[in-house]
Design an enzyme around this catalytic site. Structure first.
Site, PDB file in Angstrom:
ATOM      1  N   HIS A   1      -4.560 -14.485   9.297  1.00 33.39           N
ATOM      2  CA  HIS A   1      -3.859 -13.200   9.303  1.00 33.39           C
ATOM      3  C   HIS A   1      -4.708 -12.021   9.755  1.00 33.39           C
ATOM      4  CE1 HIS A   1      -1.037 -15.674   7.166  1.00 33.39           C
ATOM      5  NE2 HIS A   1      -1.817 -15.761   6.120  1.00 33.39           N
TER       6      HIS A   1
ATOM      7  N   ARG B   1      22.404  17.508  -4.575  1.00 32.10           N
ATOM      8  CA  ARG B   1      22.327  16.049  -4.559  1.00 32.10           C
ATOM      9  C   ARG B   1      22.562  15.439  -5.934  1.00 32.10           C
ATOM     10  NH1 ARG B   1      18.764  17.310  -0.090  1.00 32.10           N
ATOM     11  NH2 ARG B   1      19.427  16.073   1.692  1.00 32.10           N
TER      12      ARG B   1
ATOM     13  N   ARG C   1       1.986 -10.628   5.997  1.00 29.94           N
ATOM     14  CA  ARG C   1       3.439 -10.574   6.175  1.00 29.94           C
ATOM     15  C   ARG C   1       3.865  -9.920   7.489  1.00 29.94           C
ATOM     16  NH1 ARG C   1       5.594  -8.728   0.369  1.00 29.94           N
ATOM     17  NH2 ARG C   1       7.610  -9.229   1.304  1.00 29.94           N
TER      18      ARG C   1
ATOM     19  N   PRO D   1       0.841  -1.200   0.000  1.00 28.81           N
ATOM     20  CA  PRO D   1       0.000   0.000   0.000  1.00 28.81           C
ATOM     21  C   PRO D   1       0.876   1.251   0.000  1.00 28.81           C
ATOM     22  CG  PRO D   1      -0.616  -1.502   1.780  1.00 28.81           C
ATOM     23  CD  PRO D   1       0.671  -1.998   1.210  1.00 28.81           C
ATOM     24  N   GLU D   2       0.628   2.136  -0.938  1.00 27.41           N
ATOM     25  CA  GLU D   2       1.349   3.402  -0.962  1.00 27.41           C
ATOM     26  C   GLU D   2       0.411   4.504  -0.476  1.00 27.41           C
ATOM     27  OE1 GLU D   2       3.958   4.282  -4.121  1.00 27.41           O
ATOM     28  OE2 GLU D   2       4.319   2.201  -4.654  1.00 27.41           O
TER      29      GLU D   2
END
Ligand SMILES: [Zn+2]
Length: 271
Positions: free
Chosen positions: A91, A152, A110, A2-3
């Site tokens: 889960h 950078r 997970r 999930p973002e």
């Protein structure tokens, strides 16, 4: 994984079900998440009313009158709003049961997700305090990107995925935003012009906003709060489209590995 858009979609999905509701009981079936769940929070939040469902970066913040639950979906976590009597499946690790007879159920195969609790201002929590600006809010713009890119030499894709500089831009959205801004993912960050920084900031906002609007991206491990997969995937320009024609110029989309992640781009459209 999930973002940010998936987490924001989840937040919007659960908000109407939780705000103003009292937590009758918090049940922790599995403590071994990314960090062991501190069971003292069970006592703190049971009986408390949820005032708001917020988000900072990829953390969901359930603010109650006795403190804030900080929930992270990790790599594979999801939240469902279900009747309390719904049998648990594998889960299902946490149930936040509400006085409306539904439970907010956290499933995470997970177990990289986490559940924490803080009494004070969640913005001051060690996990949240040093976070970079939210890309969908004010304070994130071309000038900000210009400032953080100047010295950078790192590739621009890696820079925008660095959560100490920009929060919530994961692999999918980084590739997509760079395509929209027509910038090569391997360009040195400091090589971007001011105009390119402005374009990229707009592209990041537009990519994330659109993903939120359509409910996140359909991913293997991800299901939205109401159980429906997102539709953003059909709208992706380059992500996981290696070899397929670019939606703008028709040339095959290219792929390479960058910082252990797959990057997708069009060598014709991106400079
Ligand atoms: Zn192209």
């Amino acid at each position: 994984m999930p973002e940010l858009p998936e987490v924001e979609t989840t937040r919007r999905g659960i908000e109407p079900h939780v705000v103003g509701r009292r937590i009758t009981v918090l049940r922790v079936h599995e403590r071994r998440l990314r960090w062991p769940v501190d069971l003292s929070m069970v006592r703190s939040v049971s009986g408390a009313t949820i005032r708001a469902a917020g988000r900072r970066a990829k953390y969901l913040l359930l603010e109650t009158e006795s403190g804030t639950l900080i929930l992270h979906l990790g790599m594979s976590g999801s939240l469902r709003v279900l009747p309390v009597i719904t049998p648990r499946i594998a889960h299902d690790h946490v149930d936040i049961e509400l006085d409306s007879g539904v439970t907010l159920r956290f499933n995470d195969p997970r177990r990289f997700g986490s559940l924490l609790f803080t009494i004070g201002d969640p913005a001051k929590h060690p996990l949240l305090e040093g976070l970079a600006p939210e890309p969908l809010e004010e304070g994130f713009d071309g000038e900000y990107l210009w400032k953080i890119t100047r010295r950078r030499a790192v590739a621009i894709k890696q820079l925008i995925m660095n959560s100490r500089l920009v929060v919530g831009v994961g692999n999918i959205y980084a590739s997509e935003a760079l395509f929209r801004a027509r910038i090569r993912p391997r360009r040195k960050a400091r090589s971007l012009s001011r105009a390119e920084c402005a374009k990229l900031a707009r592209a990041i906002k537009a990519t994330l906003a659109m993903a939120v609007k359509v409910g996140g991206t359909t991913l293997r491990d991800y299901v939205g709060a109401d159980g429906n997969p997102g539709y953003f995937r059909q709208k992706l320009y380059v992500y996981e489209r290696a070899g397929e024609p670019c939606r703008v110029c028709g040339k095959p989309v290219k792929q390479f590995t960058q910082g252990q992640r797959s990057t997708y781009w069009c060598s014709n459209c991106q400079k």
